[in-house]
Design a protein around this motif. Structure first.
Motif, PDB file in Angstrom:
ATOM      1  N   HIS A  24       0.828  -1.215   0.000  1.00  0.00           N
ATOM      2  CA  HIS A  24       0.000   0.000   0.000  1.00  0.00           C
ATOM      3  C   HIS A  24       0.865   1.269   0.000  1.00  0.00           C
ATOM      4  CE1 HIS A  24      -2.257   3.223   2.190  1.00  0.00           C
ATOM      5  NE2 HIS A  24      -3.159   2.914   1.306  1.00  0.00           N
ATOM      6  N   GLY A  25       1.798   1.324   0.915  1.00  0.00           N
ATOM      7  CA  GLY A  25       2.550   2.561   1.132  1.00  0.00           C
ATOM      8  C   GLY A  25       3.594   2.859   0.071  1.00  0.00           C
ATOM      9  N   ARG A  26       4.077   1.829  -0.616  1.00  0.00           N
ATOM     10  CA  ARG A  26       5.100   2.078  -1.639  1.00  0.00           C
ATOM     11  C   ARG A  26       4.589   1.769  -3.047  1.00  0.00           C
ATOM     12  NH1 ARG A  26      10.550  -0.497   0.994  1.00  0.00           N
ATOM     13  NH2 ARG A  26       9.992  -0.199   3.171  1.00  0.00           N
ATOM     14  N   HIS A  27       4.089   0.546  -3.258  1.00  0.00           N
ATOM     15  CA  HIS A  27       3.656   0.200  -4.624  1.00  0.00           C
ATOM     16  C   HIS A  27       2.443   1.037  -5.053  1.00  0.00           C
ATOM     17  CE1 HIS A  27       6.380  -3.180  -5.354  1.00  0.00           C
ATOM     18  NE2 HIS A  27       6.220  -3.474  -4.063  1.00  0.00           N
ATOM     19  N   HIS A  28       1.391   1.003  -4.234  1.00  0.00           N
ATOM     20  CA  HIS A  28       0.197   1.768  -4.626  1.00  0.00           C
ATOM     21  C   HIS A  28       0.520   3.260  -4.690  1.00  0.00           C
ATOM     22  CE1 HIS A  28      -4.460   2.440  -4.055  1.00  0.00           C
ATOM     23  NE2 HIS A  28      -3.964   3.122  -5.060  1.00  0.00           N
ATOM     24  N   LYS A  29       1.283   3.740  -3.729  1.00  0.00           N
ATOM     25  CA  LYS A  29       1.650   5.161  -3.732  1.00  0.00           C
ATOM     26  C   LYS A  29       2.388   5.547  -5.017  1.00  0.00           C
ATOM     27  CE  LYS A  29       3.700   8.860  -1.006  1.00  0.00           C
ATOM     28  NZ  LYS A  29       4.440   9.490  -2.121  1.00  0.00           N
ATOM     29  N   ALA A  30       3.252   4.669  -5.469  1.00  0.00           N
ATOM     30  CA  ALA A  30       4.008   4.959  -6.695  1.00  0.00           C
ATOM     31  C   ALA A  30       3.077   5.048  -7.906  1.00  0.00           C
ATOM     32  CB  ALA A  30       5.073   3.883  -6.918  1.00  0.00           C
ATOM     33  N   TYR A  31       2.061   4.192  -7.944  1.00  0.00           N
ATOM     34  CA  TYR A  31       1.105   4.281  -9.064  1.00  0.00           C
ATOM     35  C   TYR A  31       0.386   5.636  -9.047  1.00  0.00           C
ATOM     36  CZ  TYR A  31       1.732  -0.811  -9.443  1.00  0.00           C
ATOM     37  OH  TYR A  31       2.260  -2.068  -9.584  1.00  0.00           O
ATOM     38  N   VAL A  32      -0.021   6.062  -7.857  1.00  0.00           N
ATOM     39  CA  VAL A  32      -0.720   7.346  -7.736  1.00  0.00           C
ATOM     40  C   VAL A  32       0.213   8.492  -8.156  1.00  0.00           C
ATOM     41  CG1 VAL A  32      -1.823   8.953  -6.130  1.00  0.00           C
ATOM     42  CG2 VAL A  32      -2.247   6.490  -5.912  1.00  0.00           C
ATOM     43  N   ASP A  33       1.417   8.491  -7.620  1.00  0.00           N
ATOM     44  CA  ASP A  33       2.372   9.563  -7.934  1.00  0.00           C
ATOM     45  C   ASP A  33       2.690   9.604  -9.427  1.00  0.00           C
ATOM     46  OD1 ASP A  33       2.432  10.153  -5.255  1.00  0.00           O
ATOM     47  OD2 ASP A  33       4.392   9.210  -4.876  1.00  0.00           O
ATOM     48  N   ASN A  34       2.901   8.435 -10.008  1.00  0.00           N
ATOM     49  CA  ASN A  34       3.286   8.401 -11.425  1.00  0.00           C
ATOM     50  C   ASN A  34       2.109   8.715 -12.353  1.00  0.00           C
ATOM     51  OD1 ASN A  34       6.026   7.892 -11.030  1.00  0.00           O
ATOM     52  ND2 ASN A  34       5.653   5.717 -10.715  1.00  0.00           N
ATOM     53  N   LEU A  35       0.893   8.393 -11.908  1.00  0.00           N
ATOM     54  CA  LEU A  35      -0.291   8.802 -12.680  1.00  0.00           C
ATOM     55  C   LEU A  35      -0.384  10.327 -12.683  1.00  0.00           C
ATOM     56  CD1 LEU A  35      -2.973   8.287 -14.172  1.00  0.00           C
ATOM     57  CD2 LEU A  35      -4.078   8.136 -11.909  1.00  0.00           C
ATOM     58  N   ASN A  36      -0.236  10.924 -11.498  1.00  0.00           N
ATOM     59  CA  ASN A  36      -0.316  12.388 -11.416  1.00  0.00           C
ATOM     60  C   ASN A  36       0.764  13.048 -12.261  1.00  0.00           C
ATOM     61  OD1 ASN A  36      -2.599  12.647  -9.753  1.00  0.00           O
ATOM     62  ND2 ASN A  36      -1.399  12.249  -7.907  1.00  0.00           N
ATOM     63  N   LYS A  37       1.955  12.476 -12.205  1.00  0.00           N
ATOM     64  CA  LYS A  37       3.077  13.014 -12.983  1.00  0.00           C
ATOM     65  C   LYS A  37       2.744  12.980 -14.479  1.00  0.00           C
ATOM     66  CE  LYS A  37       6.898  11.732 -10.900  1.00  0.00           C
ATOM     67  NZ  LYS A  37       7.961  10.729 -10.586  1.00  0.00           N
ATOM     68  N   ALA A  38       2.130  11.872 -14.904  1.00  0.00           N
ATOM     69  CA  ALA A  38       1.846  11.687 -16.336  1.00  0.00           C
ATOM     70  C   ALA A  38       0.817  12.685 -16.855  1.00  0.00           C
ATOM     71  CB  ALA A  38       1.372  10.250 -16.595  1.00  0.00           C
TER      72      ALA A  38
END
Ligand code: FE2
Length: 208
Positions: free
Chosen positions: A28-42
């Motif tokens: 949750h804290g790393r994998h899911h967070k990375a998806y959220v961060d990278n979606l926002n970045k995109a």
């Protein structure tokens, strides 16, 4: 509005011993967070995409510019899939469903046990990383699987299957490797002890 990592609906150790605390923390804290961060970045800077709901984004990948379509597919899918997944599990859950879900599973697959075997098989035969799903498609229940972070809502042309997910299980190694190592079958068996059938029932009612 940027996409946000949802809170887990229970403590990291709440699904023990079936899903361990360290896996939940990292997942949750790393994998899911990375998806959220990278979606926002995109999508930052693309006003049209920034204003879209996550459902609308992953349901219309053809409307995403070529340059960021892969990033939205992987990270938007990852965000959607994990947001669903946390709510499909609960402490002191599992067992067999009742009511409309139980009836529909029996009608579609013969029995709950037959459904479980087919669902586990979908998870086992997904080579590499991906998900196994129970979906409603054209009013019927079906078991499908997708690669990587694809989702049936992306449609057949993208994901190879279609439908609205009612249940899904993450078969990426990050979902089980710390506790189960290479034994994906054991993880899939353990998953039945934490399935939140109340949530599946809600999704089923909403999909009808
Ligand atoms: Fe995952």
């Amino acid at each position: 509005m940027a996409h946000e990592l949802p809170n887990l609906p229970y403590a990291h150790d709440a699904l023990e011993p079936h899903i361990d605390k360290a896996t939940m923390e990292i997942h949750h804290g790393r994998h899911h967070k990375a998806y959220v961060d990278n979606l926002n970045k995109a999508i930052t800077g693309n006003a049209g995409l920034e204003g879209k709901s996550l459902d609308a984004l992953i349901g219309d990948l053809a409307g995403v510019p070529d340059s960021i379509r892969g990033a939205v597919r992987n990270n938007g899918g990852g965000h959607w899939n994990h947001s669903l997944f946390w709510n499909l599990m609960a402490p002191k859950a599992g067992g067999a469903p009742t009511g409309a879900v139980a009836d529909a599973l029996k009608a579609a697959f013969g029995s709950f046990t037959d459904f479980q075997a087919k669902f586990e098989n979908a998870g086992m035969t997904r080579f590499g990383s991906g998900w196994a799903w129970l979906v409603v498609s054209g009013g019927k229940l079906e078991i499908v699987s997708t690669a990587n972070q694809d989702n049936p809502l992306m449609g057949k042309a993208v994901a190879g299957c279609e439908g609205r997910p009612l249940l899904g299980v993450d078969v990426w190694e990050h979902a089980y490797y710390l506790k189960y190592q290479n034994k994906r079958a054991d993880y899939l068996k353990a998953f039945w002890n934490v399935v939140n059938w109340d949530q599946v029932a809600k999704l089923f009612a909403a999909a009808k």
